[in-house]
Write a protein that holds these residues in place. Structure first.
Motif, short mmCIF file in Angstrom:
data_model
loop_
_atom_site.label_atom_id
_atom_site.label_comp_id
_atom_site.label_asym_id
_atom_site.label_seq_id
_atom_site.Cartn_x
_atom_site.Cartn_y
_atom_site.Cartn_z
N SER A 101 -7.87 1.42 -13.15
CA SER A 101 -6.42 1.40 -13.35
C SER A 101 -5.73 1.66 -12.02
O SER A 101 -6.23 2.42 -11.19
CB SER A 101 -6.03 2.47 -14.37
N VAL A 102 -4.60 0.99 -11.83
CA VAL A 102 -3.87 1.11 -10.57
C VAL A 102 -2.53 1.78 -10.84
O VAL A 102 -1.84 1.41 -11.79
CB VAL A 102 -3.66 -0.28 -9.94
N THR A 103 -2.21 2.79 -10.03
CA THR A 103 -0.91 3.46 -10.16
C THR A 103 -0.20 3.35 -8.81
O THR A 103 -0.80 3.67 -7.78
CB THR A 103 -1.09 4.96 -10.48
N VAL A 104 1.03 2.91 -8.84
CA VAL A 104 1.79 2.80 -7.60
C VAL A 104 2.77 3.97 -7.52
O VAL A 104 3.33 4.39 -8.54
CB VAL A 104 2.48 1.42 -7.48
N HIS A 105 2.91 4.52 -6.33
CA HIS A 105 3.84 5.64 -6.12
C HIS A 105 4.83 5.28 -5.02
O HIS A 105 4.43 4.90 -3.92
CB HIS A 105 3.08 6.91 -5.70
N TYR A 106 6.08 5.41 -5.35
CA TYR A 106 7.14 5.14 -4.36
C TYR A 106 7.57 6.46 -3.75
O TYR A 106 7.91 7.41 -4.47
CB TYR A 106 8.30 4.44 -5.06
N ALA A 114 2.03 1.87 3.85
CA ALA A 114 1.57 1.75 2.46
C ALA A 114 0.06 1.83 2.52
O ALA A 114 -0.55 1.34 3.45
CB ALA A 114 2.00 0.42 1.86
N TYR A 115 -0.52 2.54 1.56
CA TYR A 115 -1.99 2.59 1.56
C TYR A 115 -2.53 2.84 0.16
O TYR A 115 -1.79 3.26 -0.75
CB TYR A 115 -2.52 3.65 2.53
N ALA A 116 -3.81 2.53 0.00
CA ALA A 116 -4.49 2.77 -1.26
C ALA A 116 -5.43 3.93 -1.06
O ALA A 116 -6.01 4.09 0.02
CB ALA A 116 -5.28 1.54 -1.67
N THR A 117 -5.57 4.78 -2.08
CA THR A 117 -6.49 5.91 -1.95
C THR A 117 -7.30 6.07 -3.23
O THR A 117 -7.19 5.27 -4.15
CB THR A 117 -5.72 7.19 -1.55
N LEU A 118 -8.13 7.10 -3.26
CA LEU A 118 -9.03 7.35 -4.40
C LEU A 118 -8.29 7.33 -5.73
O LEU A 118 -7.13 7.71 -5.80
CB LEU A 118 -9.68 8.73 -4.23
N GLY A 119 -8.98 6.92 -6.77
CA GLY A 119 -8.43 6.99 -8.11
C GLY A 119 -7.44 5.89 -8.42
O GLY A 119 -6.69 5.99 -9.38
N ILE A 122 -1.80 3.81 -5.26
CA ILE A 122 -1.21 3.11 -4.12
C ILE A 122 0.07 3.84 -3.75
O ILE A 122 0.88 4.15 -4.63
CB ILE A 122 -0.89 1.64 -4.46
N ILE A 123 0.23 4.12 -2.48
CA ILE A 123 1.44 4.81 -2.02
C ILE A 123 2.22 3.83 -1.16
O ILE A 123 1.66 3.21 -0.25
CB ILE A 123 1.08 6.08 -1.22
N ALA A 147 -6.33 -5.08 -3.89
CA ALA A 147 -7.65 -5.65 -3.53
C ALA A 147 -8.57 -4.56 -3.01
O ALA A 147 -9.77 -4.54 -3.32
CB ALA A 147 -7.48 -6.75 -2.50
N HIS A 148 -8.01 -3.62 -2.22
CA HIS A 148 -8.83 -2.49 -1.73
C HIS A 148 -9.40 -1.72 -2.91
O HIS A 148 -10.56 -1.34 -2.92
CB HIS A 148 -7.97 -1.53 -0.90
N ILE A 149 -8.55 -1.49 -3.93
CA ILE A 149 -8.99 -0.73 -5.09
C ILE A 149 -10.03 -1.52 -5.88
O ILE A 149 -11.04 -0.99 -6.32
CB ILE A 149 -7.77 -0.34 -5.97
#
Lengths: 272, 104
Positions: A101-106, A114-119, A122-123, A147-149
């Protein structure tokens, strides 16, 4: 019988070779062995970490990155809702495995990043969003991070980081408890570690495919890197930077454009 | 070069006696062999690596003894003896000595 006792020449039982020569040879031998061992451990760690279930990664993220890198409470602003909706659309295009599952944070702030991290987090910072010329460029950013995730890059980067930290700790001879402590202290740093250039290129390619599937063309993807190029007065040479140089990424996009010759108009960003 | 562990060579006459010659070496096997030997200790059996180690050490020690004999103009070493001792874990000293002579 004639009896004599001649002097025996020196150096038959003890070779006169310089001990430093021997030492140098052994040092090189041990060095090669250690390097080879690390390379093998490194490759193994990177390969094995792919088999960590996403569920475990999520739990790991909760205890480490959530709260520090990822804000615990996400504001239910208009921008956040828009980003969540766009991300969900792009996630669908990329056909992520069901368990991911992907969660985006603004996040508000001037940071252009912008980057993707564990779990699957996306920030994306306000600073970057404000500079983007159209929705397509934003979709390129999001699709790249998704795509990274999808490729499990954050946990692979963490595996790499943990291996380096363990290697350092074992070389410096820190005690067992101290190693665990250091790892916990450094986990934020480890997960924030850069992805490799190959990972970046793969994510770019995947993002372009996503854009093509979503919009029917990849117009606007280039704008993002043109923007980077414009804003970065000094770009470090590629071997110093984990991301492929912007020009190379633009060239990559143009190649993709030539191979998939679809045209269309970019979609404007809604007022945020 | 004639090497023997008896004191006289039957049918030959010793014309010159040149004193004692000796060869020694301290050797070890590589760490891989030591680990293998450690495993072998669990199950028992011949520690092939260490047998090889002593074999090589014997050859080296003998060769050095012969070199000494050659250097002082002998053509035989008689009454040759071997002795061994453990210097550190996994390393052995091999010592070979005998009397250098000239036989007709």
């Amino acid at each position: 019988m004639n009896y004599q006792n001649p002097k025996i020449p020196e150096g038959i039982n003890i070779s006169d070779e310089h001990p430093l020569k021997d030492f140098a040879a052994m040092l090189i031998g041990v060095g090669v062995f250690i390097v080879a061992a690390f390379v093998i451990i490194f490759a193994l760690a990177e390969w094995l970490v792919r088999f960590v279930p996403f569920e475990v990664e999520t739990r790991l993220a909760e205890s480490t990155v959530v709260g520090t890198l990822v804000p615990a409470v996400t504001t239910a602003s208009k921008t956040q809702k828009y980003l969540t909706a766009l991300t969900a659309d792009l996630v669908q295009q990329q056909q992520l495995p069901e368990d991911i599952s992907v969660t985006v944070h603004y996040i508000e702030g001037d940071t252009v990043n912008a980057y993707a991290t564990l779990g699957g987090h996306i920030i994306i910072y306000q600073g970057l969003l404000e500079k983007l010329p159209n929705e397509n460029a934003l979709a390129m950013v999001l699709a790249h991070e998704i795509a990274h995730i999808k490729h499990r890059d954050p946990i692979i980067a963490m595996g790499r980081g943990v291996t380096i930290a363990l290697a350092m700790a074992s070389l410096s001879g820190v005690g067992e408890n101290a190693v665990a402590e250091t790892l916990i202290n450094q986990i934020n740093f480890l997960t924030a570690m850069a992805f490799s250039r190959d990972q970046e290129k793969d994510a770019d390619d995947e993002a372009l495919k996503t854009l093509l599937a979503y919009y029917g063309h990849i117009k606007g993807a280039e704008d993002l890197f043109a923007l980077f190029q414009h804003h970065q007065s000094f770009e470090p040479p590629e071997f110093l930077s984990s991301h492929p140089v912007n020009q190379e990424r633009i060239d990559n996009i143009r190649l993709f454009q030539q191979a998939n010759n679809y045209t269309g108009a970019t979609r404007p960003l809604p007022p945020l | 070069m004639l090497i023997s562990n008896i004191e006289i060579i039957p049918g030959k006459k010793i014309s010159k006696h040149l004193g004692m010659v000796q060869g020694n070496t301290v050797r070890s096997k590589h760490v891989g062999r030591d680990i293998m030997a450690g495993f072998k200790n669990i199950f028992g059996g011949e520690l092939v690596g260490y047998t090889e180690l002593l074999q090589e050490a014997r050859e080296e020690a003998t060769q050095r003894m012969v070199q000494q004999a050659q250097a002082i103009g002998a053509n035989a070493v008689i009454n040759v003896r071997f002795s061994t001792s453990s210097i550190t874990a996994g390393a052995a000293e091999l010592f070979a000595y005998g009397t250098a002579v000239v036989i007709e």
